[in-house]
Write a protein that holds these residues in place. Structure first.
Motif, PDB file in Angstrom:
ATOM      1  N   ARG A   5       0.880  -1.392   0.144  1.00  0.00           N
ATOM      2  CA  ARG A   5       0.190   0.060   0.195  1.00  0.00           C
ATOM      3  C   ARG A   5       0.691   1.240  -0.016  1.00  0.00           C
ATOM      4  NH1 ARG A   5      -4.506  -0.369   4.116  1.00  0.00           N
ATOM      5  NH2 ARG A   5      -2.098  -0.640   5.979  1.00  0.00           N
ATOM      6  N   LYS A   8       2.280   1.836  -3.582  1.00  0.00           N
ATOM      7  CA  LYS A   8       0.850   2.354  -4.432  1.00  0.00           C
ATOM      8  C   LYS A   8       1.114   3.753  -4.094  1.00  0.00           C
ATOM      9  CE  LYS A   8      -2.481   0.209  -5.656  1.00  0.00           C
ATOM     10  NZ  LYS A   8      -3.766  -0.612  -5.644  1.00  0.00           N
ATOM     11  N   PRO A  26      -6.928   8.951  -2.083  1.00  0.00           N
ATOM     12  CA  PRO A  26      -6.977   7.189  -1.702  1.00  0.00           C
ATOM     13  C   PRO A  26      -7.438   6.711  -2.826  1.00  0.00           C
ATOM     14  CG  PRO A  26      -7.083   8.607  -0.204  1.00  0.00           C
ATOM     15  CD  PRO A  26      -7.235   9.148  -1.039  1.00  0.00           C
ATOM     16  N   LEU A  31      -6.043   2.325  -3.569  1.00  0.00           N
ATOM     17  CA  LEU A  31      -6.208   2.323  -2.175  1.00  0.00           C
ATOM     18  C   LEU A  31      -7.513   2.512  -1.508  1.00  0.00           C
ATOM     19  CD1 LEU A  31      -2.789   4.443  -1.297  1.00  0.00           C
ATOM     20  CD2 LEU A  31      -3.031   2.263  -1.670  1.00  0.00           C
ATOM     21  N   ARG A  33      -7.823   3.407   1.918  1.00  0.00           N
ATOM     22  CA  ARG A  33      -7.481   3.712   2.942  1.00  0.00           C
ATOM     23  C   ARG A  33      -7.873   5.457   3.008  1.00  0.00           C
ATOM     24  NH1 ARG A  33      -1.049   4.083   3.405  1.00  0.00           N
ATOM     25  NH2 ARG A  33      -0.335   2.364   4.673  1.00  0.00           N
ATOM     26  N   CYS A  38      -3.865   7.989   4.513  1.00  0.00           N
ATOM     27  CA  CYS A  38      -2.768   8.436   3.378  1.00  0.00           C
ATOM     28  C   CYS A  38      -1.802  10.036   4.093  1.00  0.00           C
ATOM     29  CB  CYS A  38      -3.332   9.030   1.973  1.00  0.00           C
ATOM     30  SG  CYS A  38      -4.241   7.266   1.726  1.00  0.00           S
TER      31      CYS A  38
END
Length: 101
Positions: A5, A8, A26, A31, A33, A38
Motif C-alpha cells: 500500500r 502504491k 486514496p 487504495l 485508506r 494517506c
C-alpha cells in the motif's frame, strides 16, 4: 517497512502529485485508506525529504538558535516544523532542564 500500500501511495504521488486533495487521492491511487491516513503516512514516513534518524549537534545548535531568536512561531513547512518541534520538546528541553538541576 514499506508495504505494498505504501508503494502504491508513493508511486501515485510521485507520478501525479497530491493535487492538494487528500480526500480523493486514496481512491485515485486504488487504495482502501482514508485521505487523512494517506496524508499522515506520506508526511511522516514516505516523503523523500523526511530525515530519519538522529539530529546532529549542528542541527541541534540551529534549532536552539532559531528558537532563541524567533521563539515557537511556526515555520512555513509543516513537516519541518513538526520534526523540529518534537525534537525541541522531547530532547533539547529535557537536556536543558537536566543542566539546571
Amino acid at each position: 517497512m514499506v508495504t505494498r500500500r505504501d508503494s502504491k501511495l508513493k508511486e501515485h504521488i510521485e507520478k501525479h502529485g497530491t493535487g492538494g486533495d487528500w480526500i480523493t487521492l486514496p481512491q485515485k491511487a486504488g487504495l482502501n485508506r482514508c485521505g487523512k491516513s494517506c496524508r499522515l503516512r506520506w508526511l511522516n514516513y514516505l516523503w523523500p525529504n523526511i530525515k530519519h534518524g538522529e539530529f546532529s549537534d549542528e542541527e541541534d545548535r540551529i534549532i536552539c538558535t532559531l528558537y532563541a531568536n524567533i521563539g515557537s512561531s511556526r515555520c512555513r513547512e509543516p513537516e519541518a516544523e513538526r520534526s523540529t518541534s518534537w525534537r525541541w520538546r522531547l530532547d533539547v528541553v529535557r537536556e536543558m532542564e537536566g543542566e539546571d538541576r
